[in-house]
Design a protein around this motif. Structure first.
Motif, PDB file in Angstrom:
ATOM      1  N   LEU A 612       0.827  -1.378   0.281  1.00  0.00           N
ATOM      2  CA  LEU A 612       0.041  -0.034   0.150  1.00  0.00           C
ATOM      3  C   LEU A 612       1.016   1.193  -0.014  1.00  0.00           C
ATOM      4  O   LEU A 612       1.864   1.171   0.755  1.00  0.00           O
ATOM      5  CB  LEU A 612      -0.722  -0.077   1.177  1.00  0.00           C
ATOM      6  N   SER A 613       0.454   2.189  -0.741  1.00  0.00           N
ATOM      7  CA  SER A 613       1.294   3.555  -0.579  1.00  0.00           C
ATOM      8  C   SER A 613       0.664   4.167   0.598  1.00  0.00           C
ATOM      9  O   SER A 613      -0.195   3.844   1.365  1.00  0.00           O
ATOM     10  CB  SER A 613       0.838   4.319  -1.817  1.00  0.00           C
ATOM     11  N   PRO A 614       1.496   5.358   1.109  1.00  0.00           N
ATOM     12  CA  PRO A 614       0.984   6.008   2.257  1.00  0.00           C
ATOM     13  C   PRO A 614      -0.357   6.558   2.085  1.00  0.00           C
ATOM     14  O   PRO A 614      -0.767   6.434   3.190  1.00  0.00           O
ATOM     15  CB  PRO A 614       2.027   7.125   2.473  1.00  0.00           C
ATOM     16  N   GLU A 615      -0.614   6.947   0.988  1.00  0.00           N
ATOM     17  CA  GLU A 615      -2.094   7.749   0.957  1.00  0.00           C
ATOM     18  C   GLU A 615      -3.081   6.490   0.989  1.00  0.00           C
ATOM     19  O   GLU A 615      -4.184   6.615   1.755  1.00  0.00           O
ATOM     20  CB  GLU A 615      -2.215   8.271  -0.477  1.00  0.00           C
ATOM     21  N   GLN A 616      -2.947   5.261   0.677  1.00  0.00           N
ATOM     22  CA  GLN A 616      -3.913   4.369   0.670  1.00  0.00           C
ATOM     23  C   GLN A 616      -4.057   3.832   2.082  1.00  0.00           C
ATOM     24  O   GLN A 616      -5.100   3.562   2.530  1.00  0.00           O
ATOM     25  CB  GLN A 616      -3.573   3.033  -0.382  1.00  0.00           C
ATOM     26  N   GLU A 617      -2.700   3.588   2.861  1.00  0.00           N
ATOM     27  CA  GLU A 617      -2.788   3.176   4.156  1.00  0.00           C
ATOM     28  C   GLU A 617      -3.490   4.228   4.881  1.00  0.00           C
ATOM     29  O   GLU A 617      -4.216   3.748   6.019  1.00  0.00           O
ATOM     30  CB  GLU A 617      -1.374   3.303   4.608  1.00  0.00           C
ATOM     31  N   GLU A 620      -7.133   3.900   4.551  1.00  0.00           N
ATOM     32  CA  GLU A 620      -7.513   2.292   4.902  1.00  0.00           C
ATOM     33  C   GLU A 620      -7.604   2.493   6.761  1.00  0.00           C
ATOM     34  O   GLU A 620      -8.499   1.929   7.545  1.00  0.00           O
ATOM     35  CB  GLU A 620      -6.429   1.196   4.897  1.00  0.00           C
ATOM     36  N   LYS A 621      -6.638   3.413   7.263  1.00  0.00           N
ATOM     37  CA  LYS A 621      -6.769   3.582   8.682  1.00  0.00           C
ATOM     38  C   LYS A 621      -8.033   4.487   9.086  1.00  0.00           C
ATOM     39  O   LYS A 621      -8.361   4.438  10.334  1.00  0.00           O
ATOM     40  CB  LYS A 621      -5.511   4.140   8.918  1.00  0.00           C
ATOM     41  N   ARG A 622      -8.314   5.251   8.353  1.00  0.00           N
ATOM     42  CA  ARG A 622      -9.645   6.259   8.505  1.00  0.00           C
ATOM     43  C   ARG A 622     -10.958   5.517   8.590  1.00  0.00           C
ATOM     44  O   ARG A 622     -11.902   5.611   9.254  1.00  0.00           O
ATOM     45  CB  ARG A 622      -9.615   7.413   7.371  1.00  0.00           C
ATOM     46  N   ARG A 623     -10.751   4.422   7.845  1.00  0.00           N
ATOM     47  CA  ARG A 623     -11.953   3.415   7.856  1.00  0.00           C
ATOM     48  C   ARG A 623     -12.082   2.305   9.135  1.00  0.00           C
ATOM     49  O   ARG A 623     -13.286   1.657   9.458  1.00  0.00           O
ATOM     50  CB  ARG A 623     -11.933   2.428   6.621  1.00  0.00           C
TER      51      ARG A 623
END
Length: 893
Positions: A612-617, A620-623
């Motif tokens: 995962l890229s930092p933006e995608q990670e 995911e953490k926000r969910r």
């Protein structure tokens, strides 16, 4: 002067020792002067003795030690005399005060400690850049960034202006480090000897980090580079300690007229030297200036919040308070855009201010906040007016539902970024604010109902459902008790008493009539989860089947898919509580086959094969859900594996060939069993899986009592509400499945068995044993017949010919191929619905049946087939009605 001296020999050594041993009995300045003369003479003598040594000086180590001791005594006597002189002589230096100052321990505050750590890290960075140690520089720079992040979080809650937020030393090291990095990279290009790979990697990473951080602090860096001394002076002035307030004299209090006249000559000066009119007459003008500055690059948000708070204090009319509150709440939410979440103190203030705004609108029906309003002059006070005998209301531009949702989202972020294990007290303290937030949502819902704003009402109701659908009834009742009884609501009338189930039912029924399909789907899932969590399995199952969400959930948004997975898991657990092990295995099977339960339930981010890229990670953490809303995955796994044991162990005992053994439903359970078979020795069970696998091995060996004890000793069952009832059901199921496994395993060794013997062996009533054997004979699982007169079961041996065996294998492989083709077609078309003309045989039972149609024989097309194989598993009609989509999980992309 008089001395007592020891007489010695004429030699130099004896005279020296004699002079060393002299003891002065003088007092005052004369004694001190004499001691000093002796010390100087001794030093001169020692220096001379380093180079000159006469024949008479034949002193050994002992004499040297004696001379050292004499010198120490001399110095001690000098210090003691000086100390005694200091006590009585004026003008003498006080050594006691110096000793006390040396012994003092300096105690630093937490802020000073952090700044000391930053200074140490900056010092290490400077040394590392000089030595070209870029690995150390990168590590120390990370420490500085972590300090700045913590410092920003703490300074937000203080009254320090924006000029005092970022320390100059931090900006100085950024500028100097960027210069050093660029020079090093430029020189490295022309260097003959290349830099070490580790240092080169650290240097490149340092360059990227500096580039990213400079964009984040671009405005502050620009101000610092223009004039570092001016920025430093402004920073020190902003962080200077406030001067103590002087107490006014009584005479000045009596003559207060002069002071008031003098205060009138002063005015508040804002950033940039602009005068601020913080009076009731200047509220609207100041608000317009703040609105014009909002969103600009160099806007001081902390100063904006401070000015708006002052305006709220001086506001007098209802219209002024509404306007100021509509600006103050968004300003608090916008302040921490660069932070992970809003500080808790700021969030509480925002909650109180929004509650004040909603209460003000509820108490004053003549004022209404709407998103679309006509043009009006925002610099003029407005009041309700009577036109043509009708009172016109004052409409103010704003969006209450957006503010409410933003505040609710920030509350969730605050819980997400608080570690419930390490900072449990902080998590609980923040979780206590959920009750006031729920009360605010209920007030806003009542306000939207009164104003007939349908969309906002539905969004407020769905927010209210999110806070109660997964809660126990006692907590829901506590939340409801905090709502004022004076609120008027048609959805949930306050005068009607209802329990938690009735409250959630009324809220969900209102959403069912909404025009938003996403809200309807979420309301159904909230309702299903609540039914299942309170043991109402059949209501939850029927609601899911009637909604047909399993057919369209793959097209929903990620949040709805996560909610669907949670509802399905809770439904499977509800089935297990009631003893429906077959339904439990079917519902939970697909989830545990993925080995990504926590990720699909939004309880952690775990990607094994995908980077995962930092933006995608970050997305995911926000969910992720807050910790108090997590489902216990260990409990779900225990229920699933126990259901697999009760279903698969008799099935494995009934098959004949190894190919049939490989076709078990649960591959996870089969893999665990195979792993246990390959172990030479199995120790005592340590976790839940070990208990279930050892119980399965005992059940296969016919030791049903040992299997029952192992299953009932699992500690995770204590988390269930009706734990005693669940244990009784499990014990009965283990007895019955133990009997079935025993008959499958040992029927080939007996010609007949007494029913009373079987009843005694498995501690079952004879009637229950007869019923189980009769069902096995009826479904062709057991080739036997019952002798009701002699109370025995007579086994029949059926030997298949080679042609029959090959024909059966062909039929099984054809069925498997057909099943794979249907699954592939479903995935290709993106639809989970099955054409009624292409339905597989044996799956025509309706969804409302629990154990299958008792009047239809199981097997291929309702006819008798082989007594072995998959035809006799006895799956209920509920699973057939669910089809292949009941347990389907959709991975969050």
């Amino acid at each position: 002067m008089s001395f007592f001296a020891k007489l010695g020999s004429d030699s130099d050594s004896s005279s020296s020792s004699g002079s060393d041993s002299e003891e002065s009995i003088l007092s005052g300045d004369e004694g001190i002067a004499q001691d000093r003369k002796l010390a100087e003479a001794k030093k001169t003598k020692n220096k001379a003795s380093m180079f000159l040594r006469s024949d008479a000086e034949d002193s050994d180590e002992e004499s040297e030690e004696d001379s050292d001791e004499d010198e120490e005594d001399l110095s001690d006597s000098e210090d003691e005399r000086a100390a005694r002189g200091n006590k009585f002589l004026m003008g003498a230096d006080s050594t006691d005060e110096e000793e006390e100052e040396e012994d003092k321990t300096i105690v630093l505050s937490a802020k000073d400690k952090r700044f000391a750590e930053m200074e140490a890290a900056i010092h290490n960075i400077t040394n590392a850049t000089r030595n070209n140690d870029w690995v150390l520089a990168s590590t120390e720079l990370d420490k500085v960034f972590r300090f700045i992040q913590r410092h920003q979080v703490t300074v937000v809650a203080t009254t320090v202006s924006a000029a005092g937020h970022i320390p100059p030393r931090f900006l100085e090291i950024l500028v100097s480090l960027e210069k050093d990095v660029n020079e090093t990279i430029a020189s490295e290009k022309s260097a003959k000897k290349k830099m070490a790979p580790a240092k080169a990697k650290a240097l490149n990473g340092l360059k990227q980090t500096l580039k990213k951080k400079q964009k984040e602090f671009e405005a502050v860096l620009k101000t610092y580079i223009e004039d570092p001394s001016a920025y430093t002076a402004a920073y020190e002035a902003a962080n200077a300690a406030p001067a103590p307030k002087k107490v006014a004299k009584k005479a000045q209090i009596a003559d207060g007229g002069e002071d008031q006249d003098q205060n009138e000559d002063f005015m508040t000066i804002g950033k940039g030297g602009k005068a601020l009119n913080l009076t009731p007459e200047g509220v609207f003008k100041t608000l317009r200036e703040i609105f014009e500055q909002r969103g600009r690059k160099n806007t001081d948000r902390a100063e904006t919040i401070k000015i708006l708070s002052k305006l709220l204090e001086v506001s007098e009319t209802t219209y002024q308070k509404i306007r100021v509150l509509l600006a103050l709440v968004p300003a608090r939410l916008d302040y921490s855009q660069n932070l992970a979440h809003i500080p808790h103190d700021s969030w509480v203030l925002g909650l109180n201010e929004l509650d004040q705004l909603v209460t003000l609108l509820l108490d004053n029906p003549d004022y209404v906040v709407q998103e679309t309003v006509g043009e009006y002059d925002d610099l003029v006070e407005r009041e309700p007016q009577v036109v043509n005998g009708k009172k016109e209301r004052v409409t103010v531009a704003g969006s209450l539902i957006s503010l409410l949702e933003s505040l609710d989202n920030e509350f969730t972020k605050t819980l997400q970024h608080t570690d419930a294990h390490e900072k449990g007290s902080d998590y609980i303290e923040r979780l206590r604010q959920e009750a006031p937030l729920y009360t605010l949502i209920a007030k806003a819902q009542s306000l939207f109902e009164r104003e007939a704003i349908t969309d906002s009402t539905a969004r407020a109701v769905i927010r209210r459902l999110e806070h109660v659908y997964a809660k126990p009834n006692i907590i829901i009742e506590h939340f409801e008790s905090k709502i004022p009884s004076s609120l008027q609501s048609k959805i949930v009338p306050t005068e009607t008493k209802r329990d938690a189930e009735g409250l959630i039912h009324d809220l969900c029924v209102y959403i069912y009539g909404s025009d938003a399909p996403v809200l309807r789907a979420r309301a159904i899932l909230f309702h299903i989860f609540n039914h299942a969590s309170h043991g109402r399995y059949h209501q939850a199952r029927d609601l899911l089947l009637m909604s047909h969400l399993q057919d369209t959930i793959q097209h929903a948004d990620v949040t709805t898919q996560i909610l669907y997975n949670r509802a399905i898991m809770q439904l499977g657990l509800a089935a297990f509580k009631l003893g429906y092990v077959t339904e439990c295995q079917t519902i939970l099977g697909d989830m545990f086959a993925t080995q990504r339960q926590k990720e699909l339930l939004a309880q952690s981010v775990q990607r094994y094969q995908q980077q995962l890229s930092p933006e995608q990670e970050l997305i995911e953490k926000r969910r992720l859900l807050p910790f108090h809303m997590h489902l216990n995955v260990e409990l779900l796994e225990a229920a699933y594996l126990t259901s697999c044991m009760l279903i698969e162990v008799p099935l494995l005992a009934s098959v004949d060939t190894e190919e049939q053994r490989r076709r078990v439903t649960s591959k996870v359970f089969k893999r665990l069993l195979d792993l246990a078979d390959r172990q030479a020795f199995m120790g005592p069970p340590e976790n839940t899986r070990d208990h279930i696998i050892k119980a399965s091995k005992a059940l296969q060996a016919g030791e049903w009592e040992k299997a029952r004890d192992l299953i009932l000793s699992i500690k995770i069952w204590s988390l269930l509400e009706n734990v005693d009832q669940v244990k009784d059901i499990l014990a009965k199921k283990i007895q019955e499945e133990g009997l079935r496994t025993y008959l499958f395993t040992y029927s080939s060794y007996y010609a007949s068995l007494s029913l009373s013997h079987l009843a005694t062996t498995f501690s079952l009533p004879q009637q229950t044993v007869t019923s189980i054997i009769s069902r096995m004979i009826y479904t062709d699982e057991l080739p036997a017949s019952l002798d009701q007169i002699d109370k025995v079961v007579i086994f029949h041996r059926v030997d298949q010919s080679e042609v029959q065996r090959l024909a059966q294998q062909l039929a099984e492989r054809t069925s498997s191929l057909l099943e794979q083709n249907e699954k592939t077609l479903d995935l290709k078309l993106g639809s989970n619905q099955q054409n009624t003309n292409d339905q597989r045989s044996g799956q025509t039972t309706s969804a409302g049946q629990e154990g299958g149609n008792k009047n239809e024989r199981r097997g291929n097309n309702g006819q008798r087939g082989s007594y072995r194989g998959r035809g006799g598993r006895g799956r209920g009609g509920f699973n057939a009605g669910l089809g292949s989509t009941m347990g389907r999980r959709v991975t969050a992309q």
